[in-house]
Enzyme design. Structure first.
Site, PDB file in Angstrom:
ATOM      1  N   GLY A  46      43.520  18.545  71.384  1.00  0.00           N
ATOM      2  CA  GLY A  46      44.728  18.001  71.999  1.00  0.00           C
ATOM      3  C   GLY A  46      44.488  17.770  73.475  1.00  0.00           C
ATOM      4  O   GLY A  46      43.674  18.467  74.090  1.00  0.00           O
ATOM      5  N   CYS A  94      42.110  25.975  76.017  1.00  0.00           N
ATOM      6  CA  CYS A  94      42.687  24.822  76.706  1.00  0.00           C
ATOM      7  C   CYS A  94      41.566  24.146  77.496  1.00  0.00           C
ATOM      8  O   CYS A  94      40.804  24.833  78.186  1.00  0.00           O
ATOM      9  CB  CYS A  94      43.794  25.290  77.649  1.00  0.00           C
ATOM     10  SG  CYS A  94      44.568  23.947  78.555  1.00  0.00           S
ATOM     11  N   LEU A  95      41.474  22.827  77.395  1.00  0.00           N
ATOM     12  CA  LEU A  95      40.403  22.122  78.119  1.00  0.00           C
ATOM     13  C   LEU A  95      40.546  22.283  79.631  1.00  0.00           C
ATOM     14  O   LEU A  95      39.574  22.118  80.358  1.00  0.00           O
ATOM     15  CB  LEU A  95      40.393  20.636  77.735  1.00  0.00           C
ATOM     16  CG  LEU A  95      39.950  20.334  76.289  1.00  0.00           C
ATOM     17  CD1 LEU A  95      40.136  18.850  75.984  1.00  0.00           C
ATOM     18  CD2 LEU A  95      38.516  20.747  76.052  1.00  0.00           C
ATOM     19  N   HIS A 136      51.748  23.446  72.393  1.00  0.00           N
ATOM     20  CA  HIS A 136      50.857  23.684  73.543  1.00  0.00           C
ATOM     21  C   HIS A 136      50.818  22.443  74.445  1.00  0.00           C
ATOM     22  O   HIS A 136      50.948  22.545  75.667  1.00  0.00           O
ATOM     23  CB  HIS A 136      49.449  24.029  73.004  1.00  0.00           C
ATOM     24  CG  HIS A 136      48.366  24.154  74.040  1.00  0.00           C
ATOM     25  ND1 HIS A 136      47.582  25.282  74.164  1.00  0.00           N
ATOM     26  CD2 HIS A 136      47.904  23.284  74.974  1.00  0.00           C
ATOM     27  CE1 HIS A 136      46.709  25.111  75.153  1.00  0.00           C
ATOM     28  NE2 HIS A 136      46.875  23.888  75.654  1.00  0.00           N
ATOM     29  N   GLU A 137      50.666  21.266  73.835  1.00  0.00           N
ATOM     30  CA  GLU A 137      50.564  20.027  74.630  1.00  0.00           C
ATOM     31  C   GLU A 137      51.892  19.676  75.297  1.00  0.00           C
ATOM     32  O   GLU A 137      51.906  19.207  76.442  1.00  0.00           O
ATOM     33  CB  GLU A 137      50.088  18.865  73.759  1.00  0.00           C
ATOM     34  CG  GLU A 137      48.703  19.031  73.143  1.00  0.00           C
ATOM     35  CD  GLU A 137      47.630  19.429  74.133  1.00  0.00           C
ATOM     36  OE1 GLU A 137      47.697  19.022  75.306  1.00  0.00           O
ATOM     37  OE2 GLU A 137      46.727  20.193  73.738  1.00  0.00           O
ATOM     38  N   HIS A 140      52.249  21.438  78.414  1.00  0.00           N
ATOM     39  CA  HIS A 140      51.531  20.796  79.531  1.00  0.00           C
ATOM     40  C   HIS A 140      52.429  19.791  80.253  1.00  0.00           C
ATOM     41  O   HIS A 140      52.404  19.689  81.479  1.00  0.00           O
ATOM     42  CB  HIS A 140      50.296  20.038  79.020  1.00  0.00           C
ATOM     43  CG  HIS A 140      49.061  20.886  78.915  1.00  0.00           C
ATOM     44  ND1 HIS A 140      48.495  21.512  79.993  1.00  0.00           N
ATOM     45  CD2 HIS A 140      48.275  21.194  77.852  1.00  0.00           C
ATOM     46  CE1 HIS A 140      47.411  22.177  79.596  1.00  0.00           C
ATOM     47  NE2 HIS A 140      47.258  22.008  78.300  1.00  0.00           N
TER      48      HIS A 140
END
Ligand code: NI
Length: 174
Positions: A46, A94-95, A136-137, A140
């Site tokens: 994601g 998480c990236l 999660h996204e 963000h």
């Protein structure tokens, strides 16, 4: 399509709230393509636009496994409409927070309203990994990260470690 650099903590932009999209045009379509390319390139499942420094309410997801066909999903202006009382726990990465995994409890099922790439209003009911990833996204887009609920001390340790790794790009772990 362009692979964009992914912004990591402690960059303050990750704490900002992204703006809604008013019209889905060519620039939004290009951004979605870039997000997919950037996400696949980093082996993520994601990615939100804010993670490449663009404060727009756009995110992409693909939770398919290596054995499965790709299943790219994109969401514009996603809003959580319903959540289940039942929860599930995943160890989330998480990236934007490299090499960090934190157990997070979230509602197991969520219903999300969003706009697709044709500008149409859609609704999706998600369970399992897709539900967790989408929540999660969406976090963000509201400037929230998985480290936010940790104590300040734990958060500082993670951020310090990531900053240090950045300064030594050739450091190896053996
Ligand atoms: Ni993330």
């Amino acid at each position: 399509m362009t692979i964009k650099p992914i912004i990591t903590v402690p960059n303050e932009i990750l704490k900002k709230i992204s703006d809604p999209i008013e019209n889905v045009g060519e620039s939004e379509k290009k951004l979605v393509n870039d997000l997919f390319e950037t996400m696949y390139n980093s082996n993520g499942i994601g990615l939100a636009a804010v993670q490449v420094g663009i404060l727009k309410r756009i995110l992409v997801i693909d939770v398919s496994t290596k054995e499965e066909e790709k299943n790219p999903l994109s969401f514009i202006n996603p809003v959580i409409k319903k959540i289940s009382d039942e929860t599930s726990v995943y160890e989330e990465g998480c990236l934007s927070i490299p090499d960090t995994f934190i157990e997070i409890e979230r509602p197991k099922i969520c219903e999300v309203e969003y706009i697709d790439l044709d500008g149409k209003l859609k609704n999706i009911r998600c369970d399992g990994l897709l539900s967790t990833c989408l929540q999660h996204e969406i976090n963000h887009l509201d400037g929230k990260l998985i480290i936010d609920n940790l104590t300040k001390l734990k958060r500082d340790i993670i951020i310090k470690k990531i900053s240090k790794n950045k300064k030594n790009p050739n450091r190896v772990i053996v």
